[in-house]
Design an enzyme around this catalytic site. Structure first.
Site, PDB file in Angstrom:
ATOM      1  N   GLN A  48      35.293  51.479  10.321  1.00 34.84           N
ATOM      2  CA  GLN A  48      36.316  50.438  10.364  1.00 34.84           C
ATOM      3  C   GLN A  48      37.081  50.531  11.690  1.00 34.84           C
ATOM      4  OE1 GLN A  48      36.797  47.938   8.058  1.00 34.84           O
ATOM      5  NE2 GLN A  48      38.263  47.090   9.507  1.00 34.84           N
ATOM      6  N   ASP A  79      26.749  46.481  10.852  1.00 33.48           N
ATOM      7  CA  ASP A  79      27.683  45.629  11.604  1.00 33.48           C
ATOM      8  C   ASP A  79      26.985  44.977  12.799  1.00 33.48           C
ATOM      9  OD1 ASP A  79      30.179  45.333  10.481  1.00 33.48           O
ATOM     10  OD2 ASP A  79      30.935  47.250  11.241  1.00 33.48           O
ATOM     11  N   LYS A  92      35.783  45.245   1.066  1.00 31.74           N
ATOM     12  CA  LYS A  92      34.346  45.489   1.252  1.00 31.74           C
ATOM     13  C   LYS A  92      33.787  46.316   0.096  1.00 31.74           C
ATOM     14  CE  LYS A  92      34.766  44.973   6.248  1.00 31.74           C
ATOM     15  NZ  LYS A  92      35.080  45.650   7.533  1.00 31.74           N
TER      16      LYS A  92
END
Lengths: 329, 329
Positions: B133, B156, B89
């Site tokens: 994460q 997200d 990422k």
């Protein structure tokens, strides 16, 4: 929902969905031959049982801590159907000892007046549930108004945060929307297994279809949602063990839409012209009852099925909310 | 996801789902006879195109207002797979000119340290997206931590308010979760019609399966969600025009699970032992590619299908968020 009346032949028409408008006894067809006839799910009786349990809990709360739950309703405008729904809700509150408050605003009032009514109920510690009766007049931003309802008083469960928590595994919504919750309650009380069963929900409205799909999935059904763009609704519905119809089209679900032995919950509330009735119309569901009762293993009538459960669940959500607010268990 | 490796014969195994771990070229079977062979959907190329478009937008933003988007990543613990995802990422951010910030915390840190890292990124005006994460260490309350991420930085799209707005008609989520968004983007770019099509989503996780079902429904597909309690997943899947598999079981979707001509998106990322590979294992999907490619009309490979799209959509969400923050369009 406008009380739009249409002439119809048996098992063909159009309408919409909400709580029962006119409580009358459903007509149950009995089989002429040896054909199986479904169990008619008696939502009215179950709702009465639930309401009676709620009344006991309200008494116990009053006796123990000297408090009762409070529900506030905001009604904007003069829609006959909305007035009737609100009246039924307030009457139901009274019967179980829940205090009801009401704000009635004229059709042409400003959005800010509605917002201020919501805010005042938000701030009132004796109010544990706030209902904004929908639909609101066209000139109002429904989303903006509903967003202002305090999350811990959103007994309709319509706030997107509640919906998100309903959709997500491992999360718990503060409130489950009343009609979907009532549907599941009927299934549970009639001993209908949900886990692993194939369920079809016809309709995907924010207040019934979509949350019912999410709730059935929470109970581990394999859920398919049928809607206006579905090409072969009949074939898809015919595969389901559990059918929930909430699309607001009178008699759209015919007998040949059902798998033999399916359990059918009819959320539709569709007014159709009936000159023989006292009101000049009667209410029928989305499901052609006369046909479905010959195919299904169990079915809710309209009226007297899901409708009364909606109000019972509203009272239940309000009671739960007041218990949370007072730390009473 | 633990990098749990299992020996397997072709088209039978188990695993889990996330962004691509090891980018290698998929093996495309060509037909020996006259059998149709599916179009292999090239997610890697499309993701590159999207990233290149994002890079141009970031340049334009920098030239016009002197600002660039910023993405903050919080990594707790030492999981190899998580480290690899985070590395990918951050690398992807660098390539398009998005600033990346990172907070690395030890496995045994306190929940409050994670919360304080989130808060500090919430308050930082040069951060427009915050990623925690997952999974977090067992002793942490994932829900509590994710709830603290500022809604307008939840790139997200995992916040329940975002999910609720995704579920509800007439509402718009601020962010659509990256993998589901990537799936739809692939369908749209390959000209696959969604409206009115029957879609089956295998898996109902909060991060892929459930939001993918909601998103397909927003595009007016008739969606069925298949999960661990579904009794006849093969029969249900075989009816679908569009199949999205996100259940994390290697090769569970065999050729005979598919309707001829179906479009298949494989979100599974399942590591399986492969001693001939440089790493001792390779990544395969939920779908038995060799069989499916003979039945489907189009299919994503693993790796190189949905995986690269997930990261591209994360960059896209971060760019959108920064545009909103700076009022840049």
């Amino acid at each position: 929902m406008a009380l739009l009346l249409r002439r119809l032949k048996d098992c063909t028409s159009f309408g919409s969905t909400e709580g029962d408008l006119i409580p009358t006894t459903p007509r149950v067809t009995t089989s002429a031959g040896d054909e199986p006839v479904a169990t008619v799910i008696d939502g009215k009786s179950i709702a009465e049982e639930i309401r009676s349990g709620i009344a006991e809990e309200v008494c116990r709360m009053k006796d123990t801590i000297g408090k009762v739950p409070g529900l506030a309703v905001i009604l904007v405008g003069q829609r006959k159907d909305s007035q009737s729904y609100v009246r039924n809700k307030i009457k139901a509150c009274q019967e179980v000892g829940i205090t009801s408050l009401m704000a009635e605003l004229p059709e042409d009032c400003e959005e800010d007046e509605v917002l201020s009514a919501v805010s005042s109920f938000n701030d009132n510690p004796s109010v544990h549930g706030i209902l904004v009766q929908l639909p609101l007049p066209q000139h109002m931003d429904e989303e903006r108004i509903l967003n202002v309802v305090s999350l811990d008083k959103d007994v309709d469960g319509f706030h997107p945060l509640n919906m998100g928590n309903l959709a997500m595994r491992g999360r718990e919504p503060l409130f489950v929307p009343c009609t979907p919750k009532g549907c599941i309650e009927l299934l549970l009380r009639y001993g209908v297994e949900i886990m692993g069963k194939k369920a079809v929900v016809i309709g995907r409205s924010n207040i019934v279809g979509m949350p019912t799909s999410l709730l059935l999935q929470r109970h581990h059904a394999t859920v398919s949602t049928v809607h206006a763009f579905t090409r072969n609704p009949k074939e898809i519905t015919r595969e389901a063990d559990i059918v929930v119809s909430a699309i607001g089209v009178a008699n759209i679900v015919r007998g040949d839409w059902l798998k033999p032995g399916a359990v059918v919950l009819d959320v539709g509330i569709n007014p159709v012209e009936d000159l023989s009735s006292e009101y000049g119309y009667r209410i029928i569901g989305d499901v052609c009852f006369e046909e479905a009762v010959q195919v299904a293993s169990a079915i809710t009538p309209v009226p007297g099925g899901v409708g009364p459960m909606t109000i019972a669940m509203l009272l239940s959500n309000t009671l739960d909310s007041s218990k949370r607010a007072y730390g009473f268990s």
